[in-house]
Design a protein around this motif. Structure first.
Motif, PDB file in Angstrom:
ATOM      1  N   GLN A 180      -5.085   8.870 -12.885  1.00 51.92           N
ATOM      2  CA  GLN A 180      -6.493   8.961 -12.461  1.00 51.92           C
ATOM      3  C   GLN A 180      -7.177   7.603 -12.364  1.00 51.92           C
ATOM      4  O   GLN A 180      -8.356   7.508 -12.050  1.00 51.92           O
ATOM      5  N   ASP A 181      -6.428   6.520 -12.619  1.00 48.46           N
ATOM      6  CA  ASP A 181      -7.014   5.178 -12.507  1.00 48.46           C
ATOM      7  C   ASP A 181      -7.429   4.891 -11.076  1.00 48.46           C
ATOM      8  O   ASP A 181      -6.783   5.306 -10.120  1.00 48.46           O
ATOM      9  N   SER A 182      -8.558   4.117 -10.944  1.00 45.80           N
ATOM     10  CA  SER A 182      -9.014   3.750  -9.604  1.00 45.80           C
ATOM     11  C   SER A 182      -8.111   2.673  -9.039  1.00 45.80           C
ATOM     12  O   SER A 182      -7.424   1.960  -9.777  1.00 45.80           O
ATOM     13  N   LEU A 183      -8.118   2.591  -7.734  1.00 44.51           N
ATOM     14  CA  LEU A 183      -7.225   1.640  -7.079  1.00 44.51           C
ATOM     15  C   LEU A 183      -7.571   0.219  -7.463  1.00 44.51           C
ATOM     16  O   LEU A 183      -6.704  -0.641  -7.636  1.00 44.51           O
ATOM     17  N   ASN A 217       1.015  -4.301  -1.796  1.00 43.95           N
ATOM     18  CA  ASN A 217       0.547  -4.298  -0.400  1.00 43.95           C
ATOM     19  C   ASN A 217      -0.338  -3.100  -0.103  1.00 43.95           C
ATOM     20  O   ASN A 217      -1.426  -3.241   0.458  1.00 43.95           O
ATOM     21  N   SER A 218       0.145  -1.924  -0.474  1.00 38.57           N
ATOM     22  CA  SER A 218      -0.663  -0.737  -0.170  1.00 38.57           C
ATOM     23  C   SER A 218      -1.963  -0.728  -0.968  1.00 38.57           C
ATOM     24  O   SER A 218      -2.994  -0.250  -0.497  1.00 38.57           O
ATOM     25  N   ALA A 238     -10.559  -0.501  -0.795  1.00 40.12           N
ATOM     26  CA  ALA A 238     -11.944  -0.102  -0.566  1.00 40.12           C
ATOM     27  C   ALA A 238     -12.129   1.402  -0.740  1.00 40.12           C
ATOM     28  O   ALA A 238     -13.212   1.866  -1.069  1.00 40.12           O
ATOM     29  N   GLU A 239     -11.073   2.146  -0.504  1.00 41.10           N
ATOM     30  CA  GLU A 239     -11.218   3.614  -0.562  1.00 41.10           C
ATOM     31  C   GLU A 239     -11.486   4.101  -1.986  1.00 41.10           C
ATOM     32  O   GLU A 239     -10.990   3.541  -2.947  1.00 41.10           O
ATOM     33  N   GLN A 240     -12.257   5.145  -2.037  1.00 42.23           N
ATOM     34  CA  GLN A 240     -12.546   5.738  -3.350  1.00 42.23           C
ATOM     35  C   GLN A 240     -11.423   6.702  -3.706  1.00 42.23           C
ATOM     36  O   GLN A 240     -11.504   7.897  -3.565  1.00 42.23           O
ATOM     37  N   ALA A 255      -4.983   6.479  -8.287  1.00 42.64           N
ATOM     38  CA  ALA A 255      -3.592   6.061  -8.115  1.00 42.64           C
ATOM     39  C   ALA A 255      -2.731   7.205  -7.599  1.00 42.64           C
ATOM     40  O   ALA A 255      -1.867   7.025  -6.745  1.00 42.64           O
ATOM     41  N   SER A 256      -3.026   8.426  -8.111  1.00 38.52           N
ATOM     42  CA  SER A 256      -2.176   9.554  -7.716  1.00 38.52           C
ATOM     43  C   SER A 256      -2.284   9.874  -6.236  1.00 38.52           C
ATOM     44  O   SER A 256      -1.371  10.469  -5.668  1.00 38.52           O
ATOM     45  N   ASP A 257      -3.356   9.446  -5.597  1.00 40.06           N
ATOM     46  CA  ASP A 257      -3.512   9.776  -4.183  1.00 40.06           C
ATOM     47  C   ASP A 257      -2.541   8.996  -3.301  1.00 40.06           C
ATOM     48  O   ASP A 257      -2.052   9.512  -2.303  1.00 40.06           O
ATOM     49  N   ILE A 258      -2.362   7.746  -3.614  1.00 41.55           N
ATOM     50  CA  ILE A 258      -1.545   6.959  -2.690  1.00 41.55           C
ATOM     51  C   ILE A 258      -0.191   6.533  -3.288  1.00 41.55           C
ATOM     52  O   ILE A 258       0.587   5.834  -2.649  1.00 41.55           O
ATOM     53  N   MET A 259       0.082   6.999  -4.495  1.00 40.29           N
ATOM     54  CA  MET A 259       1.338   6.540  -5.110  1.00 40.29           C
ATOM     55  C   MET A 259       2.561   7.054  -4.335  1.00 40.29           C
ATOM     56  O   MET A 259       2.539   8.070  -3.675  1.00 40.29           O
TER      57      MET A 259
END
Lengths: 523, 375
Positions: free
Chosen positions: B263-266, B298-299, B305-307, B310-314
């Motif tokens: 749940q950590d922010s990017l 890189n990703s 900038a996106e809200q 970590a789980s969203d883009i991992m």
């Protein structure tokens, strides 16, 4: 007479002797295998025994065969037993040694592998050690057998029979054909034995241990089949012959008279005369031990019961056997001999034959002429310039050379012991000038020798007289009369003639005896 | 299965084995190894009483071998030695049949049993009519093993059985033995002087030194943690590299420190990555600490900038390593993998470490670089 005609006329005799030879060799080597192989195995297990056992067998091997035969006579007498024992002793070494070496050369790891898979000692022995030792063991048997065939020839010297008999008789009667008739079959026999045992050796060698054969197993198997056939054939022939032999002797032993004789022609003729006469007049079978040896050998054989009778000479009995000093009165001699032989040795003297085969000295006609020799007294004067060649017996007997030299007071420049008829050849070649001779010797005629007269009557009478064991005569009393029928027929001249036929004309003593008996109407 | 209790062997005054105690478990291959003269073969031969024991006891199946008839004992233990063990004057068939005969196998069943064992050893039946000398070394030795196995004993003793063979045949036979053992599960005592061979085939190794046991352990333990410098020296420092199956992912991996939660922010994640020298971060479950996926630098930069969490883009890799995976597996998977690093998990599926191509290279290179240093 050449060897071929000899072989043709004497086929039966030669074949018989050949079979005797084979039989004795087979027995001796067979015993050596039976004793030697277990001993070889034993010393491979108990190493501490290997030294003494191999040492003793080595020692036996080192004793000259003649000497070993000499040791055997006082212990075992004469005939086949001592011969087989001596050959057996000689055969032991190669067999024991090869068994021992054969077992030792097996890789110890192999034996350990065998133990490791749970084989018992006995399993290992008969499944691993013996099969792997067999080729070497057989090589030992082969060496032993070939040597044994040769040794058995010498064993004829103590009356064992076999082919050596022909060789010895041939030498003593200067009959080359006879010598060869013994020597050539003996050689062929040795080579055949070698060849057949080499086949056995091949067969017992595991196929995998023979280099090169695995490339062509089919051929090897075929060859093995042929070899097996040859060996089986040989075995069957031997079995048949000896089976027949044993069968024959088994039915005959009860009615057998064993007659011995010394080695020279006269004795062979006398032996054959007795044999033929007895066989013709009685149901008895005669087993011949002709050419068995000298006086001592025959006398002890007679005493021990190895033979039942033989013919000896009164002078010989008096001096050699009874150890009296030489005596010239013929009647006196016979009386003493007859009494003492009966009392001391239980041996009876039959009535003497009518010829006196005494000693004499002989020279060539040339020597006689050169030194003007006609009597021994004449010889005594020139003896220091002459070489003599005499039989060993004459050389050592009191009534032989030592007594003679004393009586006539002379000594030769040199005396050489030469046995048998070889001394006549030495005389002819000029190696010696004087030889001893027997007055009935046919060779005197052949070599045209001059007999020197015994002017001082030194030589005692040597009338031939058959000796017989008293128990045998008791069992077969008819023998006395039968043998007595000979006495008037055999004179010095007839005997010399018979000897001449054997020695000079090379006739078989058996034939000569037969013709004589027929001519005299005795059979 | 086989137990040595204070076993001593003396030849005259010379003591070869000094009070050895050893327990050989059932169904395992145990190698006895050491320099020549260390007593290894003596130990083996004591088991089937080819060599008598001076003092102490050996128990086979809980029974003191001294109370057994040596012939019976040996018949129930297979025994294989170098080629010389076959009897040269017997065909292969006879060699095999001999053992059956010793065991009083009924005659009718022998042929069947022989064919069966020949087949098991990968030998053609036409060899049966040949003599040992006609066979190759490898074939001979296979027959040797067949002879030991033919009566199906529980225990098999092998005394340097492959040492006289050429390397290729030796390896083939070692492979066969391992393969057979997987099926048969015999208790095998194997004497060798070849460490590679011991490591390759055995479950346990007993290293002997001048009549005593220097180390007795599983092959892996001995390789990874040699008990004494002697053992280490005997094995050879880098021997383990010859046995990639004993090199595990945990030996190569770098313990991972940079993790973040699902749940950590990017932004937070990016900051964490930038604090380390690595171009990625591992995402784990905040409660169970189980591995969830990767984020690479890189990703993170592209999408910072996106809200999102970590789980969203991992990124979830297709293959993951386990700490006990061997070097071979590691190499294989990393070759297939689209990214340059792989995560290593332990039994609880939590992250144990990471293997990157770089530290893999470093680990593999170590055997050569340190070797040059030593030289």
């Amino acid at each position: 007479m050449d060897i071929f005609s000899y072989l043709v006329t004497n086929t039966n005799q030669v074949l018989g002797l050949l079979l005797d030879h084979i039989r004795l060799t087979v027995i001796a080597v067979g015993l050596a295998i039976l004793v030697g192989v277990p001993l070889g195995i034993l010393i491979s297990y108990i190493k501490s025994l290997s030294r003494p056992i191999l040492g003793i067998t080595n020692l036996i091997q080192a004793i000259p065969s003649m000497a070993l035969l000499g040791f055997a006579i006082p212990l075992l007498g004469i005939g086949t037993v001592p011969a087989v024992v001596v050959v057996f002793l000689y055969s032991l070494l190669p067999i024991i040694k090869n068994t021992y070496i054969g077992i030792l050369q097996i890789n110890p790891q192999l034996i350990e592998a065998a133990r490791g898979i749970g084989m018992t000692r006995f399993n290992i022995l008969y499944k691993i050690q013996i099969p792997l030792t067999l080729p070497i063991l057989m090589a030992g048997v082969r060496i032993s057998s070939v040597t044994a065939v040769g040794l058995m020839t010498i064993a004829a010297f103590i009356g064992a029979g076999g082919l050596g008999f022909l060789v010895f008789s041939g030498i003593s009667s200067v009959n080359t054909a006879m010598i060869l008739a013994g020597a050539i079959p003996a050689c062929i026999l040795a080579l055949t034995v070698d060849w057949i045992l080499s086949l056995v050796e091949d067969l017992v060698t595991p196929m995998s241990l023979r280099p090169g054969v695995l490339k062509n197993k089919k051929k090897e198997k075929q060859q093995r089949r042929i070899k097996k056939l040859i060996i089986a054939g040989t075995f069957c022939v031997l079995l048949g012959v000896f089976g027949g032999n044993i069968y024959q002797t088994y039915y005959q032993t009860s009615n057998i008279i064993r007659i011995g004789s010394k080695q020279f022609s006269e004795q062979l003729v006398l032996g054959n005369l007795l044999k033929e006469l007895i066989e013709a007049k009685t149901d008895l079978k005669v087993e011949s031990h002709f050419g068995a040896g000298g006086t001592q050998v025959l006398f002890s054989a007679l005493k021990n019961g190895d033979i039942d009778m033989y013919v000896d000479y009164t002078g010989t009995i008096l001096v050699d056997i009874l150890k009296h000093s030489p005596e010239t009165n013929e009647k006196q001699v016979y009386k003493i001999c007859s009494n003492e032989m009966k009392n001391k040795h239980n041996i009876l003297l039959l009535s003497p034959l009518n010829f006196n085969n005494t000693y004499a000295l002989a020279v060539s006609q040339q020597t006689a002429a050169q030194y003007h020799l006609s009597t021994i007294s004449d010889l005594a004067n020139v003896a220091p310039f002459l070489q003599a060649g005499t039989t060993l017996e004459f050389l050592n007997r009191q009534d032989g050379l030592p007594g003679l030299e004393q009586a006539y007071n002379f000594s030769f420049a040199n005396v050489t012991g030469i046995d048998g008829s070889n001394r006549y050849i030495a005389l002819e070649n000029g190696n010696v000038s004087v030889v001893d001779a027997f007055t009935t010797d046919g060779l005197l005629k052949k070599f045209n020798l001059h007999i020197l007269e015994d002017d001082k009557h030194f030589f005692p009478p040597y009338y031939a007289v058959p000796l017989i064991r008293s128990d045998i005569l008791k069992k077969h009393p008819e023998l006395r009369g039968i043998i007595a029928s000979l006495d008037t027929k055999l004179t010095n001249t007839t005997m010399q003639e018979l000897n001449y036929q054997v020695d000079e004309l090379h006739q078989d003593p058996a034939d000569v005896a037969h013709q004589f008996l027929v001519k005299e109407g005795l059979i | 299965m086989i137990k040595f209790e204070n076993v001593t062997k003396r030849y005259g005054r010379k003591e070869i084995l000094h009070s050895i105690s050893l327990n050989i478990p059932k169904g395992k291959i145990v190698s006895i190894i050491g320099r020549s003269g260390c007593g290894k073969t003596t130990m083996l031969k004591m088991i089937n009483r080819l060599v008598p024991i001076t003092s102490g006891h050996i128990l086979v199946n809980e029974k003191n071998i001294l109370n057994m008839n040596p012939v019976d004992l040996r018949r129930n233990i297979g025994y294989v030695i170098q080629q010389i063990g076959l009897f040269p004057h017997m065909t292969v068939h006879k060699n095999l049949e001999l053992v059956l005969a010793l065991h009083q196998y009924p005659k009718r069943e022998r042929k069947e049993r022989i064919d069966e064992i020949m087949d098991k050893m990968g030998l053609t039946p036409d060899l049966l009519n040949h003599y040992p000398i006609e066979l190759s070394g490898g074939q001979q030795q296979r027959i040797g093993v067949a002879r030991a196995l033919i009566t199906d004993p529980e225990v098999i003793l092998m005394d340097e059985p492959f040492s006289a063979l050429d390397p290729l045949t030796r390896i083939a036979l070692q492979d066969d033995l391992k393969h057979l053992q997987n099926k048969l599960q015999k208790t095998i005592v194997f004497v060798t002087h070849d460490m590679d061979e011991a490591i390759k085939i055995s479950d346990y190794i007993c290293l002997m030194r001048e009549g005593h046991i220097e180390e007795y352990d599983t092959t892996e333990t001995m390789l990874r943690h040699p008990a004494t410098p002697f053992v280490e020296n005997f094995i050879g420092k880098h021997r383990i590299w010859n046995s990639p199956e004993f090199i595990k992912a945990k030996d190569i991996m770098r313990p991972s420190v940079n993790t973040c939660y699902t749940q950590d922010s990017l932004e937070r994640c990016l900051k964490k990555v930038q604090n380390t020298s690595y171009p990625y971060i591992i995402v784990i479950d905040p409660k169970t600490k189980k591995f969830r996926g990767f984020l690479d630098i890189n990703s993170l930069q592209n999408k910072k900038a996106e809200q999102a969490t970590a789980s969203d883009i991992m990124y979830c890799p297709p293959s993951i390593l386990h700490v006990e995976d061997t070097l071979t597996t590691v190499l294989h998977l990393i070759k297939e993998s689209p990214i340059h690093y792989m995560v290593v998990l332990n039994d609880q599926e939590t992250v144990a470490g990471v293997i990157t191509q770089r530290n893999l290279l470093k680990a593999l290179g170590e055997q050569y670089t340190t070797e040059t240093e030593v030289m």
